[in-house]
Design a protein around this motif. Sequence first.
Motif, short mmCIF file in Angstrom:
data_model
loop_
_atom_site.label_atom_id
_atom_site.label_comp_id
_atom_site.label_asym_id
_atom_site.label_seq_id
_atom_site.Cartn_x
_atom_site.Cartn_y
_atom_site.Cartn_z
N GLU A 1 17.53 -0.24 -8.54
CA GLU A 1 18.15 1.05 -8.41
C GLU A 1 18.90 1.35 -7.45
OE1 GLU A 1 17.50 3.60 -12.52
OE2 GLU A 1 19.96 1.83 -12.60
N ASP A 2 19.42 1.92 -6.57
CA ASP A 2 19.60 3.01 -5.47
C ASP A 2 18.60 2.68 -4.44
OD1 ASP A 2 21.71 4.68 -7.40
OD2 ASP A 2 20.05 5.79 -8.10
N THR B 1 0.85 4.33 -2.92
CA THR B 1 0.65 5.31 -3.51
C THR B 1 2.26 6.31 -3.32
OG1 THR B 1 1.61 5.35 -0.78
CG2 THR B 1 -0.78 5.68 -1.21
N LYS B 2 3.07 5.99 -3.73
CA LYS B 2 4.39 6.40 -4.00
C LYS B 2 4.52 6.37 -5.31
CE LYS B 2 7.49 7.89 -1.09
NZ LYS B 2 7.56 9.31 -0.90
N GLY B 3 4.08 5.63 -5.84
CA GLY B 3 3.83 5.82 -7.98
C GLY B 3 4.58 4.08 -8.18
N TRP C 1 5.91 -8.66 -10.46
CA TRP C 1 5.01 -9.19 -11.57
C TRP C 1 4.25 -9.91 -10.52
CZ3 TRP C 1 3.31 -14.38 -10.97
CH2 TRP C 1 4.22 -14.84 -10.70
N TYR D 1 6.37 -11.05 -5.31
CA TYR D 1 5.34 -9.92 -5.27
C TYR D 1 6.69 -8.68 -4.58
CZ TYR D 1 2.19 -13.20 -3.58
OH TYR D 1 1.45 -14.56 -3.60
N MET E 1 15.93 1.00 -4.31
CA MET E 1 14.46 0.70 -4.43
C MET E 1 14.14 0.04 -4.46
SD MET E 1 14.46 4.54 -4.50
CE MET E 1 12.70 5.58 -5.13
N SER F 1 0.83 -1.22 -0.25
CA SER F 1 0.05 -0.06 -0.31
C SER F 1 1.23 1.59 -0.03
CB SER F 1 -0.55 0.05 1.29
OG SER F 1 -0.16 0.15 2.30
N TYR F 2 2.13 0.99 0.94
CA TYR F 2 2.80 2.10 0.97
C TYR F 2 3.33 2.76 -0.41
CZ TYR F 2 6.87 5.49 2.66
OH TYR F 2 7.42 7.01 2.51
N LYS G 1 7.09 2.63 -6.49
CA LYS G 1 8.11 2.65 -6.29
C LYS G 1 8.46 3.11 -4.94
CE LYS G 1 10.68 4.71 -9.81
NZ LYS G 1 11.90 4.59 -10.82
#
Lengths: 199, 263
Positions: A160-161, A120-122, A168, A155, A163, A116-117, A124
Amino acid sequence: MEEKRDEVERAGKKIAIAASMLLFSSHRLPGVRGWELRRRLGKDYLKIIDALNNKLNSIGLRVKIMFDQPSGEQSSQDDFDKARFFVTLSEPLTVADIVAAGWSIEDVAILAAVLSYIFTKGGKAGEKEIMELLEVKFPRWKVEAAIERFIRKGYLMRIEDNMIKVGWRTLAEVDEKELLKAIMDITPPQPKEDNKENV
Amino acid sequence: MSHERKMMNREELERIIALCESIEKRGLDPFSVNVKELLMKLRRILEEQKDLDTIILDAETLYKIAVLISLQQKWLKERASSLFIDSQLISLKITSAEPKQLAAALARSWRPIVRAEQLTPYRLRQGMEYFLMLPPRDRTYEKLPTAQEEALRILKGAEYAKDVVLEEEVRKMHEKCIMAAGSDGEVDYWSIVSADTFEETVWRAYVLSFVVSEGLADIKKNPITGEMKVVPYPSKRTREKVAAFVISLKSGEVPKALGREKG
């Protein structure tokens, strides 16, 4: 009459082949690609899949099609050929069912929170901020182990970085809007009466 | 002075590119950057310096700003589709919820993939048919009977399946083993089993396997030398440890005894 019976028999056989192809595969990823179904079932494979879907519905299953690229209004034959077909449950499970299937409630809660987090962060979010959010509720080692496990299961995906993005399997199994709505519907547990009296 | 100015402009352009890239990579809020201000800076730099290097870098910066604007559009779209649910709001909900409530929220939206971990009998049969169709990898095995008919022909030729009283054959083999073992109490396996023909060798091995199964003898294998000994017993014994091992025979080759036949 005889011809019609033969045709029904042939269709029944193709539905059985489609079911075995969708349910049993030795790949790491479940399901099969559309072109694989076309090669085995013929060019009308979508009709066979539709018939299989009708049969599966009666036992609480459905055929799900996951396209590689989110297409527009109308999906072309090429989109279906490249898409991945697999079978999922048609109705959601209860928490008791999930626990009976061998999952721990805490693991499922961590997955719900992370997904869910990230939604809401688009799509990633930084691993560090996810850890900071979950550390409030769960021990760090547990969150780290759960995240690693969910990455292995598909899941989540580490990019990279440091994140984390949705994997899939989440796209295939989880309804993003439904999850966010369910999280928003949560009402914080009320403190117990006994505690109040003690205070 | 001009060179210094040029360097400063260049650094500024590189800074803008790095800023756009970090927003793109880290998924930060694309509205945290003032695009209008960036474009004005870009225009000023382009007006001040019109050399090729600056124009190329300027074009790259403009491309990065365009990507940022497309991210802004995507961001707005996602916000609208997720009913304006903000990550801050979700964080609050997560921290205030019980693990069971979070699990129930996922359960509501989760429809797991169903897959079979086991082969169906149909697929197993398909696999068996495919296996039988495969040619042997080693040419020396090509003489082995691969088809069922060929196997039946050997069986018929050796009269394994008709007019043979197996109990009698087992008794004879048991007696033969005791005679061959003599005072040593054991005899080399191949000296008992080897015969002039392949079919006869297979037949003897087959009968001997019954002698062992009945508890009238045992087979001991030396793991270092690979030597196998048959230890016959005068009467039936209860087998303490039951184990199975495979003995391979090549068609057309009759194995010779490793040890010396006794008696």
